[in-house]
Design a protein around this motif. Sequence first.
Motif, PDB file in Angstrom:
ATOM      1  N   ASN A   1       0.920  -1.134   0.041  1.00 23.39           N
ATOM      2  CA  ASN A   1       0.066  -0.099   0.016  1.00 23.39           C
ATOM      3  C   ASN A   1       0.787   1.227  -0.071  1.00 23.39           C
ATOM      4  OD1 ASN A   1      -2.511   1.657   0.040  1.00 23.39           O
ATOM      5  ND2 ASN A   1      -1.974   1.947   2.453  1.00 23.39           N
ATOM      6  N   HIS A   2       2.032   1.368   0.564  1.00 21.92           N
ATOM      7  CA  HIS A   2       2.546   2.313   0.800  1.00 21.92           C
ATOM      8  C   HIS A   2       3.740   2.640  -0.226  1.00 21.92           C
ATOM      9  CE1 HIS A   2       6.067   0.253   2.531  1.00 21.92           C
ATOM     10  NE2 HIS A   2       7.094   1.172   2.317  1.00 21.92           N
ATOM     11  N   ARG A   3       3.898   1.608  -1.262  1.00 24.39           N
ATOM     12  CA  ARG A   3       4.716   1.628  -2.442  1.00 24.39           C
ATOM     13  C   ARG A   3       3.813   1.776  -3.927  1.00 24.39           C
ATOM     14  NH1 ARG A   3       7.359  -1.466   1.244  1.00 24.39           N
ATOM     15  NH2 ARG A   3       9.530  -1.252   1.311  1.00 24.39           N
ATOM     16  N   VAL A   4       2.696   1.184  -3.875  1.00 21.47           N
ATOM     17  CA  VAL A   4       1.993   1.346  -5.102  1.00 21.47           C
ATOM     18  C   VAL A   4       0.720   2.389  -4.988  1.00 21.47           C
ATOM     19  CG1 VAL A   4       0.501   0.320  -6.614  1.00 21.47           C
ATOM     20  CG2 VAL A   4       2.402  -1.006  -5.625  1.00 21.47           C
ATOM     21  N   ASP A   5       0.700   3.504  -5.740  1.00 20.20           N
ATOM     22  CA  ASP A   5      -0.154   4.548  -5.776  1.00 20.20           C
ATOM     23  C   ASP A   5      -1.258   4.340  -7.155  1.00 20.20           C
ATOM     24  OD1 ASP A   5      -1.865   6.615  -4.965  1.00 20.20           O
ATOM     25  OD2 ASP A   5      -0.366   8.054  -5.719  1.00 20.20           O
ATOM     26  N   ILE A   6      -2.559   3.866  -6.728  1.00 21.61           N
ATOM     27  CA  ILE A   6      -3.215   3.668  -7.831  1.00 21.61           C
ATOM     28  C   ILE A   6      -4.168   4.811  -8.057  1.00 21.61           C
ATOM     29  CG2 ILE A   6      -5.009   2.200  -9.140  1.00 21.61           C
ATOM     30  CD1 ILE A   6      -4.255  -0.076  -7.475  1.00 21.61           C
ATOM     31  N   GLU A   7      -3.765   5.689  -8.948  1.00 22.73           N
ATOM     32  CA  GLU A   7      -4.609   6.824  -9.340  1.00 22.73           C
ATOM     33  C   GLU A   7      -4.627   6.875 -10.924  1.00 22.73           C
ATOM     34  OE1 GLU A   7      -2.841  10.183  -7.573  1.00 22.73           O
ATOM     35  OE2 GLU A   7      -3.361   9.750  -5.543  1.00 22.73           O
ATOM     36  N   LYS A   8      -5.673   7.762 -11.376  1.00 23.54           N
ATOM     37  CA  LYS A   8      -5.973   7.986 -12.725  1.00 23.54           C
ATOM     38  C   LYS A   8      -5.735   9.398 -13.075  1.00 23.54           C
ATOM     39  CE  LYS A   8      -8.915   7.004 -16.776  1.00 23.54           C
ATOM     40  NZ  LYS A   8      -8.862   8.084 -17.378  1.00 23.54           N
TER      41      LYS A   8
ATOM     42  N   GLY B   1      -7.012  12.968 -18.836  1.00 25.15           N
ATOM     43  CA  GLY B   1      -6.733  12.685 -20.213  1.00 25.15           C
ATOM     44  C   GLY B   1      -6.599  11.312 -20.353  1.00 25.15           C
ATOM     45  N   PRO B   2      -6.490  10.796 -21.687  1.00 25.47           N
ATOM     46  CA  PRO B   2      -6.497   9.391 -21.976  1.00 25.47           C
ATOM     47  C   PRO B   2      -5.181   8.831 -21.715  1.00 25.47           C
ATOM     48  CG  PRO B   2      -5.745  10.838 -24.150  1.00 25.47           C
ATOM     49  CD  PRO B   2      -6.122  11.731 -22.783  1.00 25.47           C
ATOM     50  N   LEU B   3      -5.444   7.319 -21.364  1.00 24.35           N
ATOM     51  CA  LEU B   3      -4.338   6.613 -20.899  1.00 24.35           C
ATOM     52  C   LEU B   3      -3.397   6.511 -21.963  1.00 24.35           C
ATOM     53  CD1 LEU B   3      -3.493   4.645 -18.536  1.00 24.35           C
ATOM     54  CD2 LEU B   3      -4.472   3.063 -19.647  1.00 24.35           C
ATOM     55  N   LEU B   4      -3.670   6.056 -23.116  1.00 30.41           N
ATOM     56  CA  LEU B   4      -2.812   6.108 -24.058  1.00 30.41           C
ATOM     57  C   LEU B   4      -3.018   6.851 -25.433  1.00 30.41           C
ATOM     58  CD1 LEU B   4      -2.837   2.237 -24.424  1.00 30.41           C
ATOM     59  CD2 LEU B   4      -0.823   3.702 -23.708  1.00 30.41           C
TER      60      LEU B   4
ATOM     61  N   ASN C   1      -0.537  12.874 -19.778  1.00 34.95           N
ATOM     62  CA  ASN C   1      -0.334  12.917 -18.349  1.00 34.95           C
ATOM     63  C   ASN C   1      -0.079  11.509 -17.712  1.00 34.95           C
ATOM     64  OD1 ASN C   1      -0.666  15.625 -18.043  1.00 34.95           O
ATOM     65  ND2 ASN C   1      -2.905  15.378 -18.303  1.00 34.95           N
ATOM     66  N   THR C   2      -0.074  10.577 -18.425  1.00 40.15           N
ATOM     67  CA  THR C   2       0.133   9.169 -18.049  1.00 40.15           C
ATOM     68  C   THR C   2       1.479   8.781 -17.651  1.00 40.15           C
ATOM     69  OG1 THR C   2      -1.626   8.412 -19.434  1.00 40.15           O
ATOM     70  CG2 THR C   2      -0.290   6.492 -18.429  1.00 40.15           C
ATOM     71  N   THR C   3       1.923   8.354 -16.246  1.00 42.86           N
ATOM     72  CA  THR C   3       3.177   7.723 -15.827  1.00 42.86           C
ATOM     73  C   THR C   3       3.230   6.151 -16.140  1.00 42.86           C
ATOM     74  OG1 THR C   3       2.397   7.414 -13.725  1.00 42.86           O
ATOM     75  CG2 THR C   3       3.352   9.549 -14.296  1.00 42.86           C
ATOM     76  N   ARG C   4       4.439   5.576 -16.173  1.00 39.71           N
ATOM     77  CA  ARG C   4       4.713   4.298 -16.430  1.00 39.71           C
ATOM     78  C   ARG C   4       4.171   3.488 -15.272  1.00 39.71           C
ATOM     79  NH1 ARG C   4       8.119   2.725 -20.260  1.00 39.71           N
ATOM     80  NH2 ARG C   4       9.469   4.318 -21.035  1.00 39.71           N
ATOM     81  N   GLN C   5       4.173   4.082 -13.956  1.00 34.64           N
ATOM     82  CA  GLN C   5       3.348   3.328 -12.740  1.00 34.64           C
ATOM     83  C   GLN C   5       2.003   3.259 -13.259  1.00 34.64           C
ATOM     84  OE1 GLN C   5       4.720   4.644  -9.147  1.00 34.64           O
ATOM     85  NE2 GLN C   5       2.637   3.753  -7.929  1.00 34.64           N
ATOM     86  N   GLU C   6       1.196   4.511 -13.729  1.00 31.43           N
ATOM     87  CA  GLU C   6      -0.344   4.589 -13.965  1.00 31.43           C
ATOM     88  C   GLU C   6      -0.549   3.341 -14.698  1.00 31.43           C
ATOM     89  OE1 GLU C   6      -3.652   7.396 -15.360  1.00 31.43           O
ATOM     90  OE2 GLU C   6      -1.518   8.229 -15.028  1.00 31.43           O
ATOM     91  N   PHE C   7       0.266   3.438 -15.970  1.00 36.79           N
ATOM     92  CA  PHE C   7      -0.019   2.505 -16.910  1.00 36.79           C
ATOM     93  C   PHE C   7      -0.160   1.208 -16.483  1.00 36.79           C
ATOM     94  CE2 PHE C   7       1.183  -0.297 -20.483  1.00 36.79           C
ATOM     95  CZ  PHE C   7       0.186  -0.198 -21.376  1.00 36.79           C
ATOM     96  N   GLY C   8       0.956   0.667 -15.639  1.00 35.70           N
ATOM     97  CA  GLY C   8       1.297  -0.876 -15.010  1.00 35.70           C
ATOM     98  C   GLY C   8       0.154  -0.888 -14.209  1.00 35.70           C
ATOM     99  N   THR C   9      -0.057  -0.378 -13.254  1.00 30.05           N
ATOM    100  CA  THR C   9      -1.318  -0.456 -12.566  1.00 30.05           C
ATOM    101  C   THR C   9      -2.718  -0.545 -12.778  1.00 30.05           C
ATOM    102  OG1 THR C   9      -1.553   2.033 -11.928  1.00 30.05           O
ATOM    103  CG2 THR C   9       0.012   0.571 -10.582  1.00 30.05           C
TER     104      THR C   9
ATOM    105  N   LEU D   1      -3.201  -1.641 -16.015  1.00 28.43           N
ATOM    106  CA  LEU D   1      -3.202  -2.827 -16.876  1.00 28.43           C
ATOM    107  C   LEU D   1      -3.335  -4.096 -15.831  1.00 28.43           C
ATOM    108  CD1 LEU D   1      -2.730  -4.234 -19.332  1.00 28.43           C
ATOM    109  CD2 LEU D   1      -0.356  -4.197 -18.882  1.00 28.43           C
ATOM    110  N   ALA D   2      -2.944  -4.051 -14.726  1.00 28.04           N
ATOM    111  CA  ALA D   2      -2.957  -5.125 -13.777  1.00 28.04           C
ATOM    112  C   ALA D   2      -4.372  -5.120 -13.083  1.00 28.04           C
ATOM    113  CB  ALA D   2      -2.086  -4.517 -12.264  1.00 28.04           C
ATOM    114  N   VAL D   3      -4.976  -3.938 -13.041  1.00 27.23           N
ATOM    115  CA  VAL D   3      -6.526  -3.877 -12.527  1.00 27.23           C
ATOM    116  C   VAL D   3      -7.251  -4.483 -13.842  1.00 27.23           C
ATOM    117  CG1 VAL D   3      -8.405  -2.369 -12.175  1.00 27.23           C
ATOM    118  CG2 VAL D   3      -6.229  -1.883 -10.915  1.00 27.23           C
ATOM    119  N   PHE D   4      -6.989  -4.185 -14.919  1.00 24.64           N
ATOM    120  CA  PHE D   4      -7.671  -4.741 -16.023  1.00 24.64           C
ATOM    121  C   PHE D   4      -7.569  -6.171 -16.111  1.00 24.64           C
ATOM    122  CE2 PHE D   4      -8.344  -5.959 -20.191  1.00 24.64           C
ATOM    123  CZ  PHE D   4      -9.892  -5.392 -20.841  1.00 24.64           C
ATOM    124  N   VAL D   5      -6.153  -6.739 -15.963  1.00 31.19           N
ATOM    125  CA  VAL D   5      -6.260  -8.090 -16.282  1.00 31.19           C
ATOM    126  C   VAL D   5      -6.774  -9.006 -15.002  1.00 31.19           C
ATOM    127  CG1 VAL D   5      -4.204  -9.697 -16.024  1.00 31.19           C
ATOM    128  CG2 VAL D   5      -4.240  -7.765 -17.555  1.00 31.19           C
TER     129      VAL D   5
END
Length: 392
Positions: A156-163, A166-169, A185-193, A195-199
């Motif tokens: 929880n203190h290492r991962v911040d899931i925020e949107k 603007g568009p993700l891609l 405005n998309t960061t690599r962490q936002e894209f990764g998290t 994608l993880a939520v979607f999967v």
Amino acid sequence: MVETVLLVGVVASVFVGFNIGGSSTGITWGPSVGAGIVSKTTAAAVMTFFVFFGGWTVGRNVMETLSEGIITIDLTLTAGVAVLFFIGLGMLVANIFGVPVPTSMTTVGAIAGLGLATGTLDYATIAEIISWWIVTPIIGLWIGVLIGRYIYPWVNHRVDIEKSEGPLLRLERRGSVPTPALGPNTTRQEFGTTLAVFVIGCYMAFSAGASNVPNAAAPLVGTVDGLEPNTAIIIATFAIGLGGFTIARRTMASVGGELSDIPLLAALFVMVTASTITTILSWAGIPISLVMATVMTIVGIGWGRATRPVTVREAVSQDVDDTEIDLGAIVAQEKVDETAPRIGQPESADVLRGDDLFNPRAIVKYVSMWIIGPSMSTLLAYGFFLALPGVA
């Protein structure tokens, strides 16, 4: 006459699947929709695809158990339609009480009632199924406790899931062929998290299909003059998808009953745990409720999170006089750059409460319906087939 009864059976199957789609789609995609990661329409479409995938593969094992393993005779088509009616009635009662529908348990109960009335119940199979109904909540609870106590605060203190806005891609058109790139405005962490939520949502949809497609399809598959398994799976998937595109929109908007009270990250832990338990048991041919594993994992994570201020030694020795345990705590709102308190240390002041998840009355209501639902469908089916033995 046979065609008319089969048509009634298909309508009943669609009705059951429609209600399953309404509840399971909300639970599966509610957190993602609430976080703005996917739209309701996209969620329903993806849900339908993976429900079909789960039902077509792993779900066949559950369907075989429901249609052939619980009783030792082939059902008549009329009996299959009656079983679907009792399944729908059990779902209706659960919905009236506002409790997530234990569809698999209700289905097993209706078929077991028929077996009791006709003397064809396979007691070894039903005993194995019921034993897993008892063990599964315990497994979900204790996995949740371990996650909440040792894993969740660390993540929880290492991962911040925020949107971000603007568009993700976006598509870059520098060359002759457009190529996808991160949004402005998309960061690599936002894209990764994201994608993880979607999967994870797709994984839970697969699990829901594996456990729930057989509930709407099996009563017509194991019958004389019934449907072929492939046809029944397609019809059940269509019905579940229809529920996802219609009545599930309301449940997705409220981000699902239990999951709406906890953060998205905690919901993801719940989804992965509940889906894994359900998929493994479905692969083994055990009819199991996805809702059961979900609810008990939520309770476990909250309990484990709340007991972090107490070490195992203190808990065993009951030396906790000076330690205050907040049984309503779900997660501490640590910032990403902060360190979660170690086991045995006091929590931060900013603790998100979740009293509803630890309300003893709420827990009793859920567990009661898990007992009352299948018991009622068993008794009603038993009385019906005992009074009308020719139907079976």
